[in-house]
Design a protein around this motif. Sequence first.
Motif, PDB file in Angstrom:
ATOM      1  N   THR A   1      -6.306  15.155   3.646  1.00 43.84           N
ATOM      2  CA  THR A   1      -7.079  14.185   3.057  1.00 43.84           C
ATOM      3  C   THR A   1      -6.065  13.066   2.799  1.00 43.84           C
ATOM      4  O   THR A   1      -6.242  11.912   3.268  1.00 43.84           O
ATOM      5  N   TYR A   2      -4.725  13.293   2.374  1.00 41.39           N
ATOM      6  CA  TYR A   2      -3.932  12.297   2.288  1.00 41.39           C
ATOM      7  C   TYR A   2      -3.098  11.949   3.707  1.00 41.39           C
ATOM      8  O   TYR A   2      -2.702  10.764   3.596  1.00 41.39           O
ATOM      9  N   GLN A   3      -3.215  12.762   4.743  1.00 44.40           N
ATOM     10  CA  GLN A   3      -2.433  12.597   5.931  1.00 44.40           C
ATOM     11  C   GLN A   3      -0.967  12.467   5.782  1.00 44.40           C
ATOM     12  O   GLN A   3      -0.209  11.509   5.896  1.00 44.40           O
ATOM     13  N   SER A   4      -0.645  13.446   4.964  1.00 48.28           N
ATOM     14  CA  SER A   4       0.971  13.469   4.651  1.00 48.28           C
ATOM     15  C   SER A   4       1.558  14.705   4.271  1.00 48.28           C
ATOM     16  O   SER A   4       0.816  15.884   4.032  1.00 48.28           O
ATOM     17  N   PRO A   5       2.765  15.020   4.866  1.00 52.97           N
ATOM     18  CA  PRO A   5       3.377  16.157   4.796  1.00 52.97           C
ATOM     19  C   PRO A   5       3.979  16.461   3.395  1.00 52.97           C
ATOM     20  O   PRO A   5       4.268  15.434   2.722  1.00 52.97           O
ATOM     21  N   PHE A   6       4.129  17.772   3.014  1.00 55.45           N
ATOM     22  CA  PHE A   6       4.619  18.260   1.726  1.00 55.45           C
ATOM     23  C   PHE A   6       5.195  19.498   1.641  1.00 55.45           C
ATOM     24  O   PHE A   6       4.978  20.349   2.595  1.00 55.45           O
TER      25      PHE A   6
ATOM     26  N   PHE B   1       6.643  13.288   1.641  1.00 58.24           N
ATOM     27  CA  PHE B   1       7.442  12.483   2.676  1.00 58.24           C
ATOM     28  C   PHE B   1       6.554  11.876   3.554  1.00 58.24           C
ATOM     29  O   PHE B   1       5.330  12.153   3.872  1.00 58.24           O
ATOM     30  N   GLU B   2       7.000  11.282   4.596  1.00 57.64           N
ATOM     31  CA  GLU B   2       6.455  10.540   5.792  1.00 57.64           C
ATOM     32  C   GLU B   2       6.874  11.459   7.103  1.00 57.64           C
ATOM     33  O   GLU B   2       8.120  11.739   7.075  1.00 57.64           O
ATOM     34  N   ASP B   3       6.064  11.830   7.968  1.00 56.65           N
ATOM     35  CA  ASP B   3       6.744  12.254   9.478  1.00 56.65           C
ATOM     36  C   ASP B   3       5.746  11.482  10.307  1.00 56.65           C
ATOM     37  O   ASP B   3       4.999  10.580  10.193  1.00 56.65           O
ATOM     38  N   ALA B   4       5.982  12.021  11.678  1.00 52.55           N
ATOM     39  CA  ALA B   4       5.628  11.226  12.671  1.00 52.55           C
ATOM     40  C   ALA B   4       3.864  11.345  12.665  1.00 52.55           C
ATOM     41  O   ALA B   4       3.228  10.420  13.145  1.00 52.55           O
ATOM     42  N   ARG B   5       3.597  12.525  12.102  1.00 50.77           N
ATOM     43  CA  ARG B   5       1.941  12.395  12.095  1.00 50.77           C
ATOM     44  C   ARG B   5       1.501  11.468  11.172  1.00 50.77           C
ATOM     45  O   ARG B   5       0.299  10.821  11.264  1.00 50.77           O
ATOM     46  N   SER B   6       2.112  11.286   9.849  1.00 52.91           N
ATOM     47  CA  SER B   6       1.662  10.517   9.005  1.00 52.91           C
ATOM     48  C   SER B   6       1.772   8.969   9.445  1.00 52.91           C
ATOM     49  O   SER B   6       0.771   8.315   8.867  1.00 52.91           O
TER      50      SER B   6
ATOM     51  N   LEU C   1       2.769  13.263  -5.517  1.00 52.45           N
ATOM     52  CA  LEU C   1       1.836  12.937  -4.737  1.00 52.45           C
ATOM     53  C   LEU C   1       2.162  12.173  -3.573  1.00 52.45           C
ATOM     54  O   LEU C   1       3.490  11.930  -3.680  1.00 52.45           O
ATOM     55  N   ALA C   2       1.506  12.408  -2.604  1.00 53.60           N
ATOM     56  CA  ALA C   2       1.768  11.398  -1.525  1.00 53.60           C
ATOM     57  C   ALA C   2       2.075  10.085  -1.730  1.00 53.60           C
ATOM     58  O   ALA C   2       1.392   9.498  -2.628  1.00 53.60           O
ATOM     59  N   ILE C   3       3.209   9.486  -1.317  1.00 53.82           N
ATOM     60  CA  ILE C   3       3.486   8.012  -1.613  1.00 53.82           C
ATOM     61  C   ILE C   3       2.637   7.104  -1.083  1.00 53.82           C
ATOM     62  O   ILE C   3       2.045   6.315  -1.644  1.00 53.82           O
TER      63      ILE C   3
ATOM     64  N   THR D   1       0.835  -1.302  -0.087  1.00 54.19           N
ATOM     65  CA  THR D   1      -0.003  -0.048   0.049  1.00 54.19           C
ATOM     66  C   THR D   1       0.936   1.248   0.107  1.00 54.19           C
ATOM     67  O   THR D   1       0.928   2.131   0.919  1.00 54.19           O
ATOM     68  N   TYR D   2       1.434   1.480  -0.951  1.00 55.40           N
ATOM     69  CA  TYR D   2       2.499   2.701  -1.274  1.00 55.40           C
ATOM     70  C   TYR D   2       2.614   2.794  -2.816  1.00 55.40           C
ATOM     71  O   TYR D   2       2.152   1.954  -3.461  1.00 55.40           O
ATOM     72  N   GLU D   3       3.396   3.918  -3.240  1.00 60.01           N
ATOM     73  CA  GLU D   3       3.843   4.169  -4.726  1.00 60.01           C
ATOM     74  C   GLU D   3       2.599   4.680  -5.381  1.00 60.01           C
ATOM     75  O   GLU D   3       2.471   4.647  -6.762  1.00 60.01           O
ATOM     76  N   TRP D   4       1.683   5.446  -4.900  1.00 60.80           N
ATOM     77  CA  TRP D   4       0.870   6.092  -5.447  1.00 60.80           C
ATOM     78  C   TRP D   4       1.657   7.299  -6.053  1.00 60.80           C
ATOM     79  O   TRP D   4       1.558   7.613  -7.212  1.00 60.80           O
ATOM     80  N   GLY D   5       2.466   7.723  -5.260  1.00 60.45           N
ATOM     81  CA  GLY D   5       3.502   8.973  -5.661  1.00 60.45           C
ATOM     82  C   GLY D   5       4.587   8.159  -6.230  1.00 60.45           C
ATOM     83  O   GLY D   5       5.712   8.180  -5.482  1.00 60.45           O
ATOM     84  N   TRP D   6       4.386   7.489  -7.273  1.00 54.35           N
ATOM     85  CA  TRP D   6       5.757   6.823  -7.905  1.00 54.35           C
ATOM     86  C   TRP D   6       6.604   7.666  -8.585  1.00 54.35           C
ATOM     87  O   TRP D   6       6.386   8.860  -8.940  1.00 54.35           O
TER      88      TRP D   6
END
Length: 470
Positions: free
Chosen positions: A404-409, A424-429, A335-337, A324-329
């Motif tokens: 919506t994506y629960q992802s930082p950018f 990318f990912e962080d503690a919140r995501s 896009l969020a990964i 469940t990753y690589e949407w942002g390929w």
Amino acid sequence: MQIHVVEKGDTLWHIAQLYQTNMNQIILVNQLENPNVLVVGQALVIPEPSREYVVQPGDNLWAIAGEFGVTVGELAEVNNITNPALIYVGQMLQSPSIQHTIQPGDTLWQIAVDFGVTINELIQVNNIPNPSMIHVGQMIRIPNRNKPIAEVNAYTTQMDEQGRQEVLLLGRNFTYLTPFTYSIRSDGSITDLQDLQVLEAARATNLSPLLVLTNFVEGSFNSDVVATIMRDVDLQEKLITNLLNTMREKGYSGVNFDFEYVYPEDRENYNNFLRRVVARLHPEGYIVSTALAPKISGDQQGLLYEAHDYQAHGEIVDFVFLMTYEWGWAGGRPLAIAPINEVRKVLDYAVTVIPRDKILMGIPLYGRDWKIPWEEGTIAQTVSPQEAVNLAGHYGAAIQYDETYQSPFFRYADEIGQRHEVWFEDARSVQAKYDTVKEYGLRGLGYWVLGSPFPQNWPVLQENFTIRKY
């Protein structure tokens, strides 16, 4: 442990005062290279002094246990430490309990409510013969709240000394280690992998290593080589024999099949192959698992998806790892990964055909940096979460968070004026992802891939789960 999102004007001293903790502990657990540079929107992990301690240079487990008022054995057990002499600077250790001094008016019932534990737990931990006979000034221990038990898998591509050191450092957080990769050949043999160093580290940290077997040939997944095997029962039996021999020789606990871009006409052949594998491996005590593409329906079209039969794999193998990753390929638009709304669509389908206690949800340990405006044919650069934050700090960019994506950018312009967008990912995501694992009642989670520094992830993982070890 808490998560603090840096605001304009924040300093590390101010944050430490706000949470009544030690500034050096924040620096160590977040591996801050320059504590004087904080990025607006950066997520920091904040250790809780009464329950958590971040290992500093010169520390040993005996002294830390003494500070917490527990035994070395208790501290080692709750932190999955197999060798008390093997601790690392920057590791966050959790105490099995905290100390509480009885105040006027305290009752055991009220203390249990305040700390989210049961009266029986308090009685057992403190050997209290009469719950009504506690007195002001008495010191009692409050056990940690029970956390859900989860299995955690980690893929690694680093087979050298650096890879060994990373497994030693992080291995207490995992159930399984999956070195990537052994590959099949069209004659039923398999390639070799120089994995002895990481397997040694797996044993030292009580990990169950799983042999990853793929159709990865010369840098890409090969549909033809897997078709050759899937369409010949004799080749399958030869492959299984070779697989067993390697697992016995190297000391693997099981296998993880990651066959990708399998021809749709080989869907049932793949299912039957897995049945043969299970028939031969289970009697010898080996685990059988598969990695599956992220599908949202049983009839989803596309070479990546069609031969991955969720329902059959759920019935045949011990567990599945959902990628469940690589949407942002790398070759696509920014896009969020792993946007959580898309991850949930996969899980919504998966749990209808696969038992929940057989699902590991995939989580990325990396981000990507795209040049914008995006152009077809361009390739994004892969960055670690740590590198992403450093990029934002270097270019003075504020980190934003997509709800919506629960992802930082963030976006920035480099030295030549080229604009970039980084997800990318962080503690919140990752907290959002761990909440999802718990909400869906899954067996656990897995990471692609080690070798990408993300220090905030590990204390957040510890806060959410008790990691199962075999």
